[in-house]
Design a protein around this motif. Structure first.
Motif, PDB file in Angstrom:
ATOM      1  N   VAL A   1      19.254  57.435  11.303  1.00 47.94           N
ATOM      2  CA  VAL A   1      19.696  56.103  11.705  1.00 47.94           C
ATOM      3  C   VAL A   1      19.005  55.662  12.987  1.00 47.94           C
TER       4      VAL A   1
ATOM      5  N   GLY B   1      19.509  52.024  15.578  1.00 43.75           N
ATOM      6  CA  GLY B   1      20.257  50.777  15.693  1.00 43.75           C
ATOM      7  C   GLY B   1      20.031  50.082  17.016  1.00 43.75           C
TER       8      GLY B   1
ATOM      9  N   PHE C   1      19.751  52.616   8.142  1.00 41.03           N
ATOM     10  CA  PHE C   1      19.990  53.976   7.672  1.00 41.03           C
ATOM     11  C   PHE C   1      18.956  54.367   6.624  1.00 41.03           C
TER      12      PHE C   1
ATOM     13  N   ASN D   1      32.595  50.940  11.588  1.00 45.34           N
ATOM     14  CA  ASN D   1      32.584  52.234  12.261  1.00 45.34           C
ATOM     15  C   ASN D   1      32.736  53.375  11.263  1.00 45.34           C
TER      16      ASN D   1
ATOM     17  N   TYR E   1      29.514  53.609   9.099  1.00 49.42           N
ATOM     18  CA  TYR E   1      28.436  54.147   9.939  1.00 49.42           C
ATOM     19  C   TYR E   1      28.568  55.664  10.051  1.00 49.42           C
ATOM     20  N   LYS E   2      29.743  56.125  10.439  1.00 54.30           N
ATOM     21  CA  LYS E   2      29.915  57.556  10.683  1.00 54.30           C
ATOM     22  C   LYS E   2      29.944  58.351   9.389  1.00 54.30           C
TER      23      LYS E   2
ATOM     24  N   ALA F   1      22.329  48.430  12.402  1.00 53.96           N
ATOM     25  CA  ALA F   1      21.876  49.808  12.234  1.00 53.96           C
ATOM     26  C   ALA F   1      21.124  49.945  10.924  1.00 53.96           C
TER      27      ALA F   1
ATOM     28  N   VAL G   1      23.395  48.132   8.227  1.00 53.95           N
ATOM     29  CA  VAL G   1      24.847  47.938   8.336  1.00 53.95           C
ATOM     30  C   VAL G   1      25.133  47.123   9.591  1.00 53.95           C
ATOM     31  N   THR G   2      25.952  46.087   9.440  1.00 57.87           N
ATOM     32  CA  THR G   2      26.306  45.235  10.567  1.00 57.87           C
ATOM     33  C   THR G   2      27.688  44.622  10.348  1.00 57.87           C
TER      34      THR G   2
ATOM     35  N   ALA H   1      28.870  47.224  13.329  1.00 54.14           N
ATOM     36  CA  ALA H   1      29.713  48.398  13.513  1.00 54.14           C
ATOM     37  C   ALA H   1      29.987  48.703  14.983  1.00 54.14           C
TER      38      ALA H   1
END
Length: 302
Positions: free
Chosen positions: A266, A268, A130, A252, A255-256, A128, A141-142, A144
């Motif tokens: 975002v 992904g 961001f 997770n 990410y959130k 993802a 980010v990885t 998630a």
């Protein structure tokens, strides 16, 4: 600064991009497709019940009726829609697979089919990107969304997948921060051991086209000031492009947190398959779906 919109703006429109959408009869999905068509990013093969899909387009998206870059393929139910969309990518009729209104499990079962699926032998992972207000670069980010408790070797492939995606959107030599709760190696904390091993693999040429640093806590990965305060030297500390999380729970939550607290934009994709897979959720905005499509198209072109 590279933005998610600039990723879409810089897609090579001379390429004949095509996207296969499984179970496309969904307003949020069609809105994203409409935005993509406005920017002339790709053509789309839509798989779903033909009558339902045509009625939805006529009612909510009349400007898409008979659009030259939309092709509707009748499918009896989500399983067939997934199967036919995956087959389109397998046979190179499309370069990207996109999830519509269909359970992820059904789509991924088709994508991993031994006969016509998109397996490559690599680990599949979620990447993802961001765009955070006030931050000077995109943060990736990885993982998630795919791997629960990845092993060391799986993390190495997760990094390779993320590096491929980052390089496809212009980050030539991304800095990868292997995240943990602390910056020192602690035998009781597996994330720190894995981080140190991944850094060693990078130095020995087993993980290429990037710089891996770790273990690093989140603050020291993204803030040079925080890194200096902790006495962490070097050019990479505080300058991470890719955040490798230790497990899916951490991913997770991060990410959130970025989406709901920071209001970050975002996009992904699932990387590591024969073709990028756009695997957004129903909660994602049409804009996020568009950004995910743009990343997928750039990734497929690299």
């Amino acid at each position: 600064m590279t933005t998610l919109q600039s990723i879409a703006d810089e897609i090579d429109l001379s390429n004949d991009h095509a996207v296969a959408v499984a179970a496309a009869a969904d307003s949020a999905v069609l809105e994203a497709i409409s935005l993509a068509l406005e920017q002339n990013l790709a053509s789309f093969h839509l798989y779903d019940d033909e009558t339902t899909l045509k009625q939805l387009i006529l009612t909510d998206f009349p400007h898409l009726t008979d659009h030259p870059k939309l092709t509707i393929h009748h499918a009896k139910g989500p399983q067939q829609a997934a199967k036919e969309a995956v087959r389109a990518v397998f046979h190179n009729d499309a370069t990207v697979l996109m999830k519509g209104h269909i359970p992820t499990a059904i789509l991924m079962k088709a994508a991993l089919n031994a006969e016509y699926g998109l397996r490559t032998g690599k680990v599949l992972s979620h990447v993802a990107a961001f765009e955070v207000a006030g931050y000077d670069r995109l943060i990736f980010v990885t993982d998630a969304g795919m791997n629960l408790e990845p092993t060391l070797q799986e993390k190495a492939q997760i990094i390779r997948n993320a590096v491929h995606v980052a390089r496809s959107v212009g980050v030539d030599t991304p800095v990868v921060a292997a995240l943990a709760a602390v910056e020192v190696i602690n035998p009781a904390m597996q994330a720190t051991l894995n981080a140190a091993a991944l850094m060693g693999m990078n130095k020995r040429g087993q993980i290429t086209d990037c710089i891996v640093d770790g273990p690093l806590a989140l603050d020291n990965a993204i803030s040079t000031e925080a890194a200096k305060h902790k006495g962490i030297d070097g050019d990479t500390a505080g300058n991470a492009d890719i955040l490798l999380v230790p497990n899916i729970e951490a991913g997770n939550i991060l990410y959130k947190s970025l989406v709901y607290f920071s209001k970050a934009k975002v996009g992904g994709i699932i990387a590591g398959a024969k073709a990028p897979i756009v695997l957004t959720s129903r909660a994602d905005s049409a804009e996020s779906k568009l950004f995910s499509l743009a990343i997928a198209l750039r990734s497929a072109a690299l």
